[in-house]
Write an enzyme that holds these catalytic residues in place. Structure first.
Site, PDB file in Angstrom:
ATOM      1  N   LYS A  28     -49.281  41.714  10.938  1.00  0.00           N
ATOM      2  CA  LYS A  28     -48.359  42.747  11.425  1.00  0.00           C
ATOM      3  C   LYS A  28     -49.092  44.021  11.812  1.00  0.00           C
ATOM      4  O   LYS A  28     -48.676  44.725  12.727  1.00  0.00           O
ATOM      5  CB  LYS A  28     -47.295  43.061  10.369  1.00  0.00           C
ATOM      6  N   LYS A  39     -43.710  29.748  15.192  1.00  0.00           N
ATOM      7  CA  LYS A  39     -42.434  29.847  14.489  1.00  0.00           C
ATOM      8  C   LYS A  39     -41.371  30.512  15.360  1.00  0.00           C
ATOM      9  O   LYS A  39     -41.687  31.446  16.100  1.00  0.00           O
ATOM     10  CB  LYS A  39     -42.629  30.706  13.229  1.00  0.00           C
ATOM     11  N   LYS A  89     -37.688  36.480  15.716  1.00  0.00           N
ATOM     12  CA  LYS A  89     -36.874  37.485  16.410  1.00  0.00           C
ATOM     13  C   LYS A  89     -37.733  38.435  17.221  1.00  0.00           C
ATOM     14  O   LYS A  89     -37.248  39.161  18.062  1.00  0.00           O
ATOM     15  CB  LYS A  89     -35.965  38.247  15.444  1.00  0.00           C
TER      16      LYS A  89
END
Ligand code: TRP
Length: 359
Positions: free
Chosen positions: A116, A220, A223
């Site tokens: 991230k 994966k 969103k």
């Protein structure tokens, strides 16, 4: 207490839209747990500000939306505690104490932070770095024993156990002295006889419930994927679902008759897996029905099934989000129930570490 009360805790971040991966990989698997032990399902809004602050109104809306998705999926506020994290102050208070338990070295190893934060680690928020400590606090503020999560959260749960173990060890004498420990259910030389925090068991969803992107079967479903075609959102209507499945990436071959034949065919594997998960069946059974058929036949069947399974949920989510009063009442009641469990735990923790209480 002579043993830890079995308790499930899990949560989803209110960021962006919930999608099929969140539903099949997480929320739908929580539903049966409600009849097995006490369950707490949290909308982790304090986690949602770690990467960056979302638009405030969007954060509020997403918090209600995730709550609606929980309820529409079958999480029953009469059976489970449903609440949003920021309403129960004990999470952040315990997270601070865990900031002082966890070591820099432990957090430096977290792969999710590396992913991230990306290349620009210096510019990541301190909150993003400490995220796993807050997650440990979420769980341990309720001394929860079971945490159902996806594969990707395994490392965070190991960290939660490390934090619990270090706290139990560092304060072993004090915990025994205060008489608030629980005999360690699985004695080991690494742990004292009495524990304050349980060593939480992860309940990891296997790869079978890992839903991948419709555009790339090796990634994966997420969103944050810039392509909306990569995921089925729980708010998508029947037309959108049909279109996304029609456009889903595949290969030119027919479906195999055996699961073995899905190897090295990530897109085919993913679509068969989604069908199996939606039907409550297995890949084997799906291939028994569809083996030898082309995607031109399989995709419409998958799309019909997806619409059939998801539309009642979508409709219920829409109904719930139209008027905020029902959701807000559920969250309020949930926050009160959650506080009633977490407050005495934090009282103990303050006593254990020696904070002076003069009030
Ligand atoms: N980190 C989890 C995720 O991204 C969400 C989460 C926060 C969570 N706190 C938790 C999950 C506690 C389980 C238990 O999926």
């Amino acid at each position: 207490m002579t043993e830890f009360q079995p308790r499930v805790f899990s949560g989803v971040q209110p960021t962006g839209n919930l999608h099929l991966g969140n539903y099949l990989g997480a929320v739908s698997r929580w539903v049966p747990l409600q009849d097995q032990m006490p369950t707490i399902f949290c909308v982790v809004d304090s986690h949602a500000i770690t990467a960056s602050f979302p638009n405030p109104q969007e954060l509020t809306d997403a918090t209600r939306e995730v709550t609606a998705a929980y309820m529409a999926a079958g999480i029953d506020p009469k059976k489970s505690i449903i609440f949003n994290q920021s309403q129960v102050r004990e999470h952040t208070e315990l997270a601070w104490i865990f900031n002082c338990v966890a070591r820099m070295g432990w957090l430096n190893r977290m792969t999710q932070f590396k992913e991230k934060a990306g290349k620009n680690k210096e510019n990541a928020s301190v909150g993003l770095f400490a995220y796993p400590n807050l997650m440990a606090a979420d769980i341990l503020a309720y001394r929860a024993t079971h945490v159902p999560v996806g594969d990707d959260q395994k490392q965070h749960l190991e960290l939660t156990r490390d934090i619990a173990a270090k706290f139990n060890n560092d304060f072993a004498e004090r915990i025994t002295e205060l008489g608030i420990g629980v005999p360690n259910p699985t004695p080991s030389p690494e742990l004292p006889e009495n524990l304050y925090f349980p060593l939480t068991e992860p309940m990891i969803a296997g790869p079978a419930t890992r839903i991948m992107s419709l555009r790339d079967g090796t990634k994966k479903m997420s969103k944050s994927d810039p392509s909306d075609l990569s995921r089925i959102n729980l708010k998508d209507d029947a037309d959108a679902i049909a279109k996304k499945i029609r456009k889903a990436k595949t290969d030119p071959d027919a479906l195999p008759s055996e699961v073995d034949g899905l190897k090295d065919r990530p897109e085919a594997d993913n679509l068969v897996g989604i069908y199996a998960a939606l039907a409550g069946s297995t890949k084997e059974a799906v291939l028994k029905d569809f083996g030898g058929q082309q995607f031109s036949a399989f995709k419409p069947a998958l799309s019909d099934l997806a619409v059939e399974k998801l539309s009642p949920m979508t409709n219920e989510m829409r109904r719930l989000t139209e008027d905020t009063s029902e959701i807000d009442a559920v969250l309020k009641d949930g926050a009160e129930q959650a506080s009633a469990i977490a407050e005495p735990v934090l009282k103990d923790v303050r006593k254990i570490v020696g904070f002076l209480d003069v009030r």
